[in-house]
Scaffold this motif. Structure first.
Motif: not given
Length: 525
Positions: A181-191
């Protein structure tokens, strides 16, 4: 699980927990107290290093395809003298050295740090955080060419950050989107890169570094990551200046460097369906063996930035065009033989002619140099410039238009041992010079004979990191970039030399084709 960004108060609290310890563990290396516990590094001459330092919880099991989570504290002193595993990736066709054999693991979120020996918390040294390249699918902070010891000897702290690669680091799926729900998605490497930068903000003072003077720099996919960090609102305040080495920066042709979320989700869905996994079965997805997630080696199945609307709100090139990026001192450039990349993607240059539209004929005339250059070779060099060199100028123009101190460069230096044998400066060949690893960590033909250029280039990089300006020390003056002057610093065989209007005729046409292809209005000069 809902993820939350750390607040300024939380970062400040972590920073208070991180302090230098005057106590050494036995007769071993220096000990520093980080926010998660004490670590023991090692000392080699005038440099101390801390290797394999965890900066986030292992992204395994239920944490696969989640934003990096806080690291659990440990008791006692943790050894930090050896590199941690590289992130999951395919075996290298050309390892950086014959002796380079590294374990790979999903448990790979570690960083490496070099500092001048004996640095005290009061030193407030400049910090340089390295983001490695590798097409978002290979590479690690442990490569010999990325060692920071030689830069650290010159009065900076160098940090290299591991980040997740390929499907582990860049993956979207409708079920993952529905879960978070927090929308921290897709860009795990960037995160992961941002988590490493947050670790620096919270802990670097304990090592003698200045959290207010952090330069993030990277090459290739690492440079594109640097540009994405500049375009990400979630990365604001994590660094004070940036260096982008051969990172592209325009909507290109052939394989894209970024993907919109709906397309990325569809690609992920098709992959899990091919494995017989139900569309909503996250447990089965996270239970897949790592080798299955990695899949067979395929250059067409790589990672890449996901335009998710939050971490990366818009394409990076458009963010620069609109001025919606971090306005920080910025150094950007590329090399003279970027088409050396075609070794890994043969035939990709054929896409450049249709991408240039009606300008293709005139561009080929320029690159054929009156018919003295074979057509195939000219097309390859046009591809390299359109993919890397002209976009570097585009990014410099957009950065300068926003008022940020900007410095554009071009590397044409060929290692002494390779002169007469190769076309120019290979993609990534500048790294060993900029990081002064031309002998111990050279990637290509660099050696002791190239030390003068390494001293020159690394000097500019170091001065930029220290004072936001590469000039000083009696070196040739590198002019701040502006459209009117259109001057860059060329690192040529004879040394650093300023060039005005470098490649202008061709690059103007490449830019015009880009704006046409991207359906964007070209900015006024």
């Amino acid at each position: 699980m809902k993820t939350r960004r750390p607040t300024r108060i939380a970062l400040a609290t972590l920073a208070l927990l991180a302090t230098s310890s005057p106590v050494l563990a036995g007769n071993a290396g220096p000990v520093v107290r980080t926010a998660s516990g004490e670590i023991e590094g090692r000392r080699d001459d005038a440099v101390e290093s801390f290797r394999g330092v965890p900066f986030a919880a292992p992204p395994v099991g239920a944490l696969r395809w989640r934003a990096p989570q806080p690291l659990a504290r440990w008791q006692g002193v943790r050894k930090a003298q050896e590199y941690g595993p590289d992130c999951m990736q395919w075996g290298l066709d050309e390892p950086p050295s014959a002796a380079y054999v590294r374990p790979v693991s999903e448990d790979c979120l570690t960083l490496n740090l070099w500092r001048p020996a004996g640095a005290k918390p009061s030193a407030k040294l400049p910090v340089m955080v390295w983001i490695y390249g590798g097409a978002f699918s290979m590479g690690s902070a442990s490569w010999p060419v990325y060692e920071g010891a030689n830069l650290a000897r010159e009065g900076v702290i160098v940090v290299g950050v591991n980040y997740r690669l390929a499907r582990f680091g860049w993956f979207s799926h409708p079920a993952l989107s529905a879960e978070d729900a927090d929308g921290m998605l897709g860009n795990y490497g960037l995160m992961d890169q941002m988590a490493g930068l947050r670790w620096v903000q919270a802990n670097i003072a304990a090592f003698g570094g200045d959290p207010g003077n952090v330069t993030v720099f990277g090459e290739s996919a690492g440079a594109f990551s640097v540009n994405a960090l500049m375009a990400s609102p979630l990365a604001r305040g994590l660094f004070a200046k940036a260096i982008s080495q051969s990172g592209g920066g325009q909507k290109g042709f052939g394989r894209r460097l970024d993907t919109y979320m709906p397309e990325a989700e569809q690609t992920g869905l098709e992959w899990t369906r091919s494995l017989g996994i139900g569309d909503g079965d996250l447990a089965a997805m996270r239970a897949l063996p790592a080798a299955t997630v990695l899949g067979p080696k395929n250059p067409l199945v790589l990672g890449g930035i996901v335009i998710d609307g939050r971490i990366v709100p818009q394409p990076v090139d458009e963010a620069f065009l609109k001025g919606e990026v971090a306005h920080v001192p910025y150094m950007v450039g590329a090399n003279s033989w970027e088409d050396s990349l075609l070794k890994y993607i043969p035939g990709a240059e054929k896409a450049v002619i249709p991408a240039m539209g009606e300008r293709a004929g005139k561009l080929m005339e320029i690159y054929r140099k009156g018919g003295t250059v074979p057509e195939a070779e000219a097309m390859q060099h046009l591809w390299g410039d359109a993919f890397m060199t002209a976009p570097a100028r585009y990014l410099a123009r957009r950065s300068a238009a926003g008022g940020a101190p900007t410095y554009l460069y071009h590397v044409s230096y060929v290692p002494v041992a390779a002169r007469g044998r190769i076309y120019g400066t290979r993609h990534s060949a500048e790294i060993s010079l900029a990081m002064h690893n031309e002998v111990s960590g050279a990637q290509f033909e660099e050696g002791a004979a190239d030390t003068p250029m390494a001293q020159a280039m690394s000097g500019y990089w170091l001065r930029f990191a220290k004072a936001s300006d590469p000039n000083g020390g009696g070196a040739p003056v590198w002019p701040r970039y502006d459209v009117a002057g259109d001057a860059l610093m060329e690192f040529a065989n004879q040394g650093p030399v300023v060039r005005a209007g470098f490649g202008r005729k061709a690059f103007d046409m490449i830019d015009a084709a880009y704006f046409e292809r991207a359906k964007l209005a070209a900015p006024k000069p």
